[in-house]
Design a protein around this motif. Structure first.
Motif, PDB file in Angstrom:
ATOM      1  N   THR A  95       5.432   4.828  -7.305  1.00 27.94           N
ATOM      2  CA  THR A  95       4.167   5.311  -7.359  1.00 27.94           C
ATOM      3  C   THR A  95       3.324   4.908  -8.188  1.00 27.94           C
ATOM      4  OG1 THR A  95       5.186   7.502  -6.517  1.00 27.94           O
ATOM      5  CG2 THR A  95       2.756   7.786  -7.431  1.00 27.94           C
ATOM      6  N   ARG A 136      -0.830   4.757  -6.225  1.00 26.33           N
ATOM      7  CA  ARG A 136      -1.315   5.956  -5.176  1.00 26.33           C
ATOM      8  C   ARG A 136       0.046   6.350  -4.608  1.00 26.33           C
ATOM      9  NH1 ARG A 136      -2.155   3.313   0.614  1.00 26.33           N
ATOM     10  NH2 ARG A 136      -1.122   0.938   0.258  1.00 26.33           N
ATOM     11  N   PRO A 170       3.379   8.614   0.281  1.00 28.78           N
ATOM     12  CA  PRO A 170       3.004   8.779   1.827  1.00 28.78           C
ATOM     13  C   PRO A 170       2.013   7.726   2.334  1.00 28.78           C
ATOM     14  CG  PRO A 170       3.592  10.738   0.589  1.00 28.78           C
ATOM     15  CD  PRO A 170       3.557   9.523  -0.221  1.00 28.78           C
ATOM     16  N   SER A 171       1.147   7.423   1.613  1.00 29.54           N
ATOM     17  CA  SER A 171      -0.049   6.649   1.956  1.00 29.54           C
ATOM     18  C   SER A 171       0.348   5.128   2.313  1.00 29.54           C
ATOM     19  CB  SER A 171      -1.305   6.938   1.303  1.00 29.54           C
ATOM     20  OG  SER A 171      -0.985   6.051  -0.138  1.00 29.54           O
ATOM     21  N   ARG A 176       2.538   5.503   5.507  1.00 30.51           N
ATOM     22  CA  ARG A 176       1.780   5.377   6.539  1.00 30.51           C
ATOM     23  C   ARG A 176       0.904   4.116   6.850  1.00 30.51           C
ATOM     24  NH1 ARG A 176      -0.603   9.233   4.885  1.00 30.51           N
ATOM     25  NH2 ARG A 176       0.431  11.045   6.089  1.00 30.51           N
ATOM     26  N   GLU A 177       0.330   3.588   5.960  1.00 30.76           N
ATOM     27  CA  GLU A 177      -0.475   2.359   6.116  1.00 30.76           C
ATOM     28  C   GLU A 177       0.367   1.206   6.536  1.00 30.76           C
ATOM     29  OE1 GLU A 177      -2.561  -0.447   3.051  1.00 30.76           O
ATOM     30  OE2 GLU A 177      -3.632   1.450   3.235  1.00 30.76           O
ATOM     31  N   SER A 223       5.768  14.204   7.213  1.00 27.31           N
ATOM     32  CA  SER A 223       4.951  14.439   5.824  1.00 27.31           C
ATOM     33  C   SER A 223       6.128  13.991   4.816  1.00 27.31           C
ATOM     34  CB  SER A 223       4.563  16.028   5.708  1.00 27.31           C
ATOM     35  OG  SER A 223       5.353  16.997   6.020  1.00 27.31           O
TER      36      SER A 223
END
Length: 335
Positions: free
Chosen positions: A174, A179, A182-183, A186-187, A200
């Motif tokens: 992290t 950031r 999860p982002s 996802r990206e 999630s």
């Protein structure tokens, strides 16, 4: 294919008991009674579900494979995927470099902790003995295992399956990405692969780190105390297909072949383990299953993503007992 369908229906009938009361279920998984408090969110189980994909085609499914379930320690293999995105993106060029050479982390100060490398964290050989969010590494129920070493052994001196130490890796990643993970997932992977919007990824109560003057949430790499990845069998199968296809999805490279090779290279202290993935080469993870399989495994195999490149096969099983029997029957039918 009738054998495969029969195997899948049998797996649907082998539902793990007690999953309706997830808080009590989680508490029963932690051996140390002084640290059983669940500090992350908990999702009640909805029943056994799964999917089998062979040759890129779904050949069987059971239950409702579109419903998210807690992934437990199968989440660890997803942490490895995120680390691979850092490696491929140049944020993590040398896995054998001490983490503190890249990040300023109070958790890694001192002559012993300061020598912990990314490689150690990814193989579960860090021997880190600190505490995160009220949970000390020594209290984890899965801290012992093959290749284990005395508590005072140096980093790299032995293997131990330990949620707290994987959470340290989540914290470090992290901070590395600056950031939430999860982002990143996802990206970098699930978005391009067309995963549903139902998954999630959760952390513990108070699990944050300060980056750029803001508190950024830190997810957990397992679910011994709640949290972790909540994902459906369908979406988990997409991740399996990515590894089966050497990191490519419809001609687009999402993860490097080099990272997958590193991930599936055996640990010196535990040859059944790589970078947060289980390896069945010695047929010790699932004795009845082929040695060509690799897997993300959680809660004793009740959450399973099985990838067998030799058979072009992906199997996902959620909240089902006797996953080994399922693997044996399906693999035998495809051989």
């Amino acid at each position: 294919m009738s054998v495969i369908r029969a195997a899948s229906m049998a797996q649907q009938s082998r539902v793990t008991p007690g999953i309706e009361d997830m808080k009590s279920y989680l508490e029963s998984q932690v051996a140390d009674v002084s640290h059983r408090e669940v500090i992350g969110p908990a999702l009640p189980g909805s029943g056994a579900s799964g999917v089998i994909v062979h040759g890129g085609e779904r050949v069987a499914s059971w239950g409702d494979p579109g419903v998210p379930e807690m992934a437990f320690s199968a989440t660890k293999s997803v942490v490895s995927t995120v680390a691979g995105l850092a490696f491929d993106g140049g944020l993590l060029p040398d896995v054998h470099q001490p983490v503190r050479d890249t990040l300023d982390m109070p958790e890694l100060t001192g002559p012993r902790a300061g020598t912990i490398t990314w490689h150690h964290l990814l193989q579960q050989t860090s021997q880190w003995d600190g505490e995160l969010w009220g949970k000390p590494a020594w209290a984890d129920a899965g801290s012992l295992g093959p290749g284990s070493a005395p508590p005072d052994a140096p980093p790299g001196g032995g293997w131990a399956y330990n949620d707290v130490r994987v959470n340290l890796l989540c914290l470090a990643l992290t901070r590395l990405f600056a950031r939430p993970l999860p982002s990143v997932l996802r990206e970098g992977v699930l978005g391009p692969m067309g995963a549903s919007g139902t998954w999630s990824w959760h952390g513990y109560r108070g699990a944050t780190t300060r980056i750029g003057g803001e508190e950024v949430p830190v997810v957990s790499g397992g679910a011994h105390w709640g949290g972790g990845l909540w994902i459906s069998a369908d979406d988990l199968a997409l991740l399996g297909l990515l590894y089966l296809r050497d990191g490519e999805h419809h001609g687009r490279r999402l993860l490097s072949r080099e990272w997958i090779d590193r991930t599936w290279s055996p640990c010196d202290h535990n040859p059944d383990y790589g970078y947060l993935w289980w390896l069945n080469d010695r047929r010790r993870v699932f004795p009845a299953a082929p040695p060509t399989g690799r897997c993300a495994r959680g809660n004793g195999g009740r959450h399973l993503l099985w990838v067998d490149p030799e058979r072009d096969l992906v199997i996902v099983s959620r909240w089902g007992e006797d996953a080994g029997g399922l693997l044996h029957e399906v693999s035998a039918a495809i051989s």
